[in-house]
Design an enzyme around this catalytic site. Structure first.
Site, PDB file in Angstrom:
ATOM      1  N   THR A  93      11.535  18.759 -18.320  1.00  0.00           N
ATOM      2  CA  THR A  93      11.007  17.490 -18.828  1.00  0.00           C
ATOM      3  C   THR A  93       9.480  17.594 -18.879  1.00  0.00           C
ATOM      4  O   THR A  93       8.786  16.925 -18.117  1.00  0.00           O
ATOM      5  CB  THR A  93      11.419  16.331 -17.902  1.00  0.00           C
ATOM      6  OG1 THR A  93      11.107  16.703 -16.541  1.00  0.00           O
ATOM      7  CG2 THR A  93      12.889  16.018 -17.988  1.00  0.00           C
ATOM      8  N   PRO A  94       8.971  18.473 -19.749  1.00  0.00           N
ATOM      9  CA  PRO A  94       7.520  18.729 -19.751  1.00  0.00           C
ATOM     10  C   PRO A  94       6.720  17.527 -20.261  1.00  0.00           C
ATOM     11  O   PRO A  94       7.300  16.593 -20.824  1.00  0.00           O
ATOM     12  CB  PRO A  94       7.377  19.904 -20.718  1.00  0.00           C
ATOM     13  CG  PRO A  94       8.551  19.796 -21.627  1.00  0.00           C
ATOM     14  CD  PRO A  94       9.656  19.206 -20.828  1.00  0.00           C
ATOM     15  N   GLU A 162      15.657  16.011  -7.241  1.00  0.00           N
ATOM     16  CA  GLU A 162      15.613  17.177  -6.354  1.00  0.00           C
ATOM     17  C   GLU A 162      14.250  17.250  -5.667  1.00  0.00           C
ATOM     18  O   GLU A 162      13.225  17.214  -6.328  1.00  0.00           O
ATOM     19  CB  GLU A 162      15.870  18.450  -7.181  1.00  0.00           C
ATOM     20  CG  GLU A 162      15.953  19.688  -6.345  1.00  0.00           C
ATOM     21  CD  GLU A 162      16.866  19.496  -5.129  1.00  0.00           C
ATOM     22  OE1 GLU A 162      18.066  19.233  -5.322  1.00  0.00           O
ATOM     23  OE2 GLU A 162      16.370  19.571  -3.989  1.00  0.00           O
ATOM     24  N   LYS A 221      11.244   9.735  -6.722  1.00  0.00           N
ATOM     25  CA  LYS A 221      10.860  11.126  -6.969  1.00  0.00           C
ATOM     26  C   LYS A 221       9.415  11.204  -7.486  1.00  0.00           C
ATOM     27  O   LYS A 221       8.609  12.010  -7.005  1.00  0.00           O
ATOM     28  CB  LYS A 221      11.832  11.772  -7.971  1.00  0.00           C
ATOM     29  CG  LYS A 221      11.445  13.164  -8.407  1.00  0.00           C
ATOM     30  CD  LYS A 221      11.441  14.175  -7.290  1.00  0.00           C
ATOM     31  CE  LYS A 221      10.809  15.466  -7.733  1.00  0.00           C
ATOM     32  NZ  LYS A 221      10.659  16.445  -6.684  1.00  0.00           N
ATOM     33  N   THR A 223       7.160   9.024  -6.987  1.00  0.00           N
ATOM     34  CA  THR A 223       6.303   8.570  -5.890  1.00  0.00           C
ATOM     35  C   THR A 223       6.070   9.692  -4.882  1.00  0.00           C
ATOM     36  O   THR A 223       4.944   9.908  -4.420  1.00  0.00           O
ATOM     37  CB  THR A 223       6.953   7.358  -5.179  1.00  0.00           C
ATOM     38  OG1 THR A 223       7.304   6.389  -6.167  1.00  0.00           O
ATOM     39  CG2 THR A 223       6.019   6.736  -4.165  1.00  0.00           C
ATOM     40  N   GLY A 274      -1.057  23.547  -8.230  1.00  0.00           N
ATOM     41  CA  GLY A 274      -0.500  23.905  -9.531  1.00  0.00           C
ATOM     42  C   GLY A 274       0.977  23.587  -9.511  1.00  0.00           C
ATOM     43  O   GLY A 274       1.423  22.729  -8.751  1.00  0.00           O
ATOM     44  N   CYS A 277       5.316  20.560 -11.564  1.00  0.00           N
ATOM     45  CA  CYS A 277       5.722  19.175 -11.286  1.00  0.00           C
ATOM     46  C   CYS A 277       4.601  18.189 -11.014  1.00  0.00           C
ATOM     47  O   CYS A 277       4.580  17.117 -11.605  1.00  0.00           O
ATOM     48  CB  CYS A 277       6.693  19.164 -10.115  1.00  0.00           C
ATOM     49  SG  CYS A 277       8.236  19.981 -10.515  1.00  0.00           S
TER      50      CYS A 277
HETATM   51  N1  LIG Z   1      10.588  23.365 -10.317  1.00  0.00           N
HETATM   52  C1  LIG Z   1      10.613  22.549  -9.282  1.00  0.00           C
HETATM   53  O1  LIG Z   1      10.145  22.863  -8.177  1.00  0.00           O
HETATM   54  C2  LIG Z   1      11.254  21.193  -9.395  1.00  0.00           C
HETATM   55  C3  LIG Z   1      11.521  20.467  -8.240  1.00  0.00           C
HETATM   56  C4  LIG Z   1      12.125  19.233  -8.357  1.00  0.00           C
HETATM   57  C5  LIG Z   1      12.420  18.733  -9.619  1.00  0.00           C
HETATM   58  N2  LIG Z   1      12.131  19.442 -10.738  1.00  0.00           N
HETATM   59  C6  LIG Z   1      12.502  18.884 -12.035  1.00  0.00           C
HETATM   60  O2  LIG Z   1      13.710  19.507 -12.464  1.00  0.00           O
HETATM   61  C7  LIG Z   1      13.734  19.643 -13.898  1.00  0.00           C
HETATM   62  C8  LIG Z   1      13.956  21.103 -14.269  1.00  0.00           C
HETATM   63  O3  LIG Z   1      12.853  21.858 -13.783  1.00  0.00           O
HETATM   64  P1  LIG Z   1      12.905  23.443 -13.737  1.00  0.00           P
HETATM   65  O4  LIG Z   1      11.674  23.861 -12.997  1.00  0.00           O
HETATM   66  O5  LIG Z   1      14.242  23.894 -13.253  1.00  0.00           O
HETATM   67  O6  LIG Z   1      12.770  23.776 -15.299  1.00  0.00           O
HETATM   68  P2  LIG Z   1      13.041  25.171 -16.027  1.00  0.00           P
HETATM   69  O7  LIG Z   1      12.213  25.144 -17.255  1.00  0.00           O
HETATM   70  O8  LIG Z   1      12.902  26.285 -15.059  1.00  0.00           O
HETATM   71  O9  LIG Z   1      14.583  25.127 -16.428  1.00  0.00           O
HETATM   72  C9  LIG Z   1      15.122  24.264 -17.389  1.00  0.00           C
HETATM   73  C10 LIG Z   1      16.200  25.017 -18.170  1.00  0.00           C
HETATM   74  O10 LIG Z   1      16.892  24.087 -19.012  1.00  0.00           O
HETATM   75  C11 LIG Z   1      17.281  24.773 -20.201  1.00  0.00           C
HETATM   76  N3  LIG Z   1      17.610  23.801 -21.243  1.00  0.00           N
HETATM   77  C12 LIG Z   1      16.776  22.924 -21.862  1.00  0.00           C
HETATM   78  N4  LIG Z   1      17.471  22.166 -22.725  1.00  0.00           N
HETATM   79  C13 LIG Z   1      18.761  22.557 -22.668  1.00  0.00           C
HETATM   80  C14 LIG Z   1      19.949  22.151 -23.319  1.00  0.00           C
HETATM   81  N5  LIG Z   1      19.946  21.134 -24.204  1.00  0.00           N
HETATM   82  N6  LIG Z   1      21.099  22.791 -23.017  1.00  0.00           N
HETATM   83  C15 LIG Z   1      21.121  23.804 -22.113  1.00  0.00           C
HETATM   84  N7  LIG Z   1      20.023  24.236 -21.456  1.00  0.00           N
HETATM   85  C16 LIG Z   1      18.857  23.620 -21.728  1.00  0.00           C
HETATM   86  C17 LIG Z   1      16.084  25.639 -20.507  1.00  0.00           C
HETATM   87  O11 LIG Z   1      16.447  26.721 -21.351  1.00  0.00           O
HETATM   88  C18 LIG Z   1      15.663  26.101 -19.103  1.00  0.00           C
HETATM   89  O12 LIG Z   1      16.238  27.352 -18.750  1.00  0.00           O
HETATM   90  C19 LIG Z   1      12.406  19.062 -14.373  1.00  0.00           C
HETATM   91  O13 LIG Z   1      12.618  17.714 -14.733  1.00  0.00           O
HETATM   92  C20 LIG Z   1      11.522  19.150 -13.145  1.00  0.00           C
HETATM   93  O14 LIG Z   1      10.529  18.165 -13.154  1.00  0.00           O
HETATM   94  C21 LIG Z   1      11.566  20.680 -10.639  1.00  0.00           C
END
Ligand SMILES: NC(=O)c1ccc[n+]([C@@H]2O[C@H](COP(=O)([O-])OP(=O)(O)OC[C@H]3O[C@@H](n4cnc5c(N)ncnc54)[C@H](O)[C@@H]3O)[C@@H](O)[C@H]2O)c1
Length: 465
Positions: A93-94, A162, A221, A223, A274, A277
């Site tokens: 969710t960029p 998460e 989240k 917050t 960095g 998130c």
């Molecule tokens: N990275 C973290 O530490 C963290 C922690 C808590 C919450 N989050 C949240 O979790 C979410 C995911 O983050 P992330 O770091 O795992 O992202 P990421 O970019 O590593 O992974 C997302 C994956 O989703 C896939 N994708 C996108 N659209 C799709 C679709 N329509 N069908 C199938 N696959 C699809 C992408 O190809 C990608 O591999 C975000 O909203 C982020 O804010 C991340």
């Protein structure tokens, strides 16, 4: 409903580790993680389990145990949706890079695509779980899409943000401070919440599983991330004042951290936070506040980002100033590129912005990171679009040996707090550098006195120069 089949859309930093742990702890549940990115799925299925696409301590062992038993990685999104009773949405969710809300709002196009795909495929009732971090009230939009484009089947939407931190994802998932599940306060909503709670209850004590309404869960989240980032910016703001006044930020953070009302975590001054998130989620919070006309609330949180940008910029500017106001054609060695230790994730890493600043000053940069490859480093810089790809490739070198990276350098900048940096042969590094040998510790991990004794001109964050 007893859950026996789970699908997770998105095999990234959240979807992969989260589902691996659910599969390990719930052998009676079939867990399928799907992604559109075939390369990523192939890497999750690599015979050699150490080659899975995400580096997290302990993760490859868990994947090795559960994969092929009840954990599967696949590109067959529709099949997995069809078979599952519970579907986690864990896609990225960029921050929006176009149109309304550009540079601030979360881009929900991937979320919407998932909702539409679930609606098109589902032939029986499903529980849809928001695992991605989403603006408050997104569940409403997802429900709207599902109810209006689906095949008449019933959906319950849960929010289950998460809280794992990269670098400690596995231990955070195995032993979380809390798990949060938000759902509708109707009978069906409560049943869906109970179904998800019973999945987690396989390894998490019930008192640590918190249930709320959907909106509280979504907003909690954002917050949490805003508060965590705010602490970093708060101590970083103090670090600049320390440098001016002769106070030492390490001593200040220890002194305030012993106050039980404040607590000691997240009080390390550094070159700046960095990761994918913090910035994205605060910008999103700022956007939401503005959209409700809450300008003071928006400005308050935006300051956290402004401070972080300032910290990265002043770290880079200090390198230039210290090196007699020019780094043109000088070799600057970077130790670390990942946004924090124990991860190969580089998204929004401070190193990228420090490098960009120094490249504008015509420095040559040599990088070593234990887990980040050259291709990723160049991609990160090219993404900024500050100069041509050829220029980036010309000014940057990446080596697989830290001693090679530092050889002949005018200065070293420590950008990631990897433990191994502390144990290098710093005498050998010093001997092979240009003199005076400048060392800028952007993570405050090195022993200042030891470095000075070796001969380095040593600078850390938040200590009087
Ligand atoms: N990275 C973290 O530490 C963290 C922690 C808590 C919450 N989050 C949240 O979790 C979410 C995911 O983050 P992330 O770091 O795992 O992202 P990421 O970019 O590593 O992974 C997302 C994956 O989703 C896939 N994708 C996108 N659209 C799709 C679709 N329509 N069908 C199938 N696959 C699809 C992408 O190809 C990608 O591999 C975000 O909203 C982020 O804010 C991340």
């Amino acid at each position: 409903m007893k859950i026996t089949n789970i699908c997770c859309i998105g095999a990234g930093y959240v979807g992969g580790p989260t589902m691996a742990v659910i599969a390990q702890k719930c052998p009676h549940i079939k867990v399928t993680v799907v992604d559109l990115n075939a390369e990523r799925i192939a890497a999750w299925n690599d015979q050699d389990v150490t080659k899975i696409p995400i580096y997290e301590p302990g993760l490859s062992e868990i994947v090795g145990e559960a994969r092929g038993r009840n954990l599967f990685f696949s590109t067959e999104v529709e099949k997995a949706i069809d078979e599952a009773q519970m579907i986690f949405i864990s896609v990225n969710t960029p921050t929006k890079t176009y149109g309304l809300g550009k540079g601030m709002a979360a881009d929900l196009k991937y979320i919407e695509l998932c909702a539409r795909q679930i609606a098109a495929v589902a032939k029986d009732n499903k529980i849809v779980v928001e695992k991605s971090t989403l603006p408050v009230r997104t569940a409403e939009a997802i429900k709207n899409i599902l109810d209006n484009t689906g095949n008449g089947v019933k959906f319950q939407i849960l929010s289950n943000p998460e809280f794992l931190a990269e670098g400690t994802a596995v231990s955070d998932l195995l032993n979380p401070d809390r798990v949060l599940v938000g759902g509708d306060t109707t009978h069906e909503g409560n049943q869906a919440v109970e179904a998800l709670v019973s999945v987690y209850a396989n390894w998490i004590p019930k008192e640590r599983i918190l249930t709320t309404n959907v909106w509280s869960s979504e907003l909690s989240k954002l917050t949490a991330n805003a508060f965590l980032a705010q602490r970093v910016s708060s101590i970083n703001a103090m670090s600049e004042l320390c440098e001016m006044t002769g106070a030492d930020v390490k001593e200040v953070s220890k002194a305030i951290g012993m106050d039980s009302r404040i607590g000691s975590k997240f009080l390390n001054a550094s070159v700046g936070f960095g990761g994918s998130c913090f910035q994205k989620d605060i910008l999103n919070l700022v956007y939401i506040a503005k959209s409700y006309g809450l300008n003071e609330v928006a400005d308050y949180w935006e300051q956290v980002i402004i401070m972080n940008d300032h910290q990265k910029r002043r770290f880079a500017a200090n390198i230039v100033r210290t090196l007699y106001n020019t780094v043109s054609d000088k070799k600057i060695a970077f130790l670390g590129w990942a946004f924090k230790k124990d991860t190969n994730d580089t998204r929004e890493s401070a190193a990228i912005y420090v490098a960009d600043y120094l490249l504008n000053e015509q420095a040559n940069i040599s990088v070593f990171d234990p887990k980040v490859q050259e291709k990723q480093i160049l991609n990160d810089l090219n993404y900024l679009g500050s100069r041509s790809q050829e220029m980036n490739a010309k000014q940057m070198t990446v080596t697989e040996d830290p001693y090679e990276t530092c050889k002949g350098a005018h200065a070293i900048a420590v950008l990631t707090e990897w433990d191994e940096f502390k144990n290098y042969d710093w005498n050998r590094i010093y001997e092979n550098m240009q003199k005076p040998a400048f060392l800028f510790d952007g993570r405050n991990i090195l022993d200042a006195q030891k470095m000075k004794d070796i001969g380095f001109v040593f600078t850390s964050v938040g200590k009087h120069l």
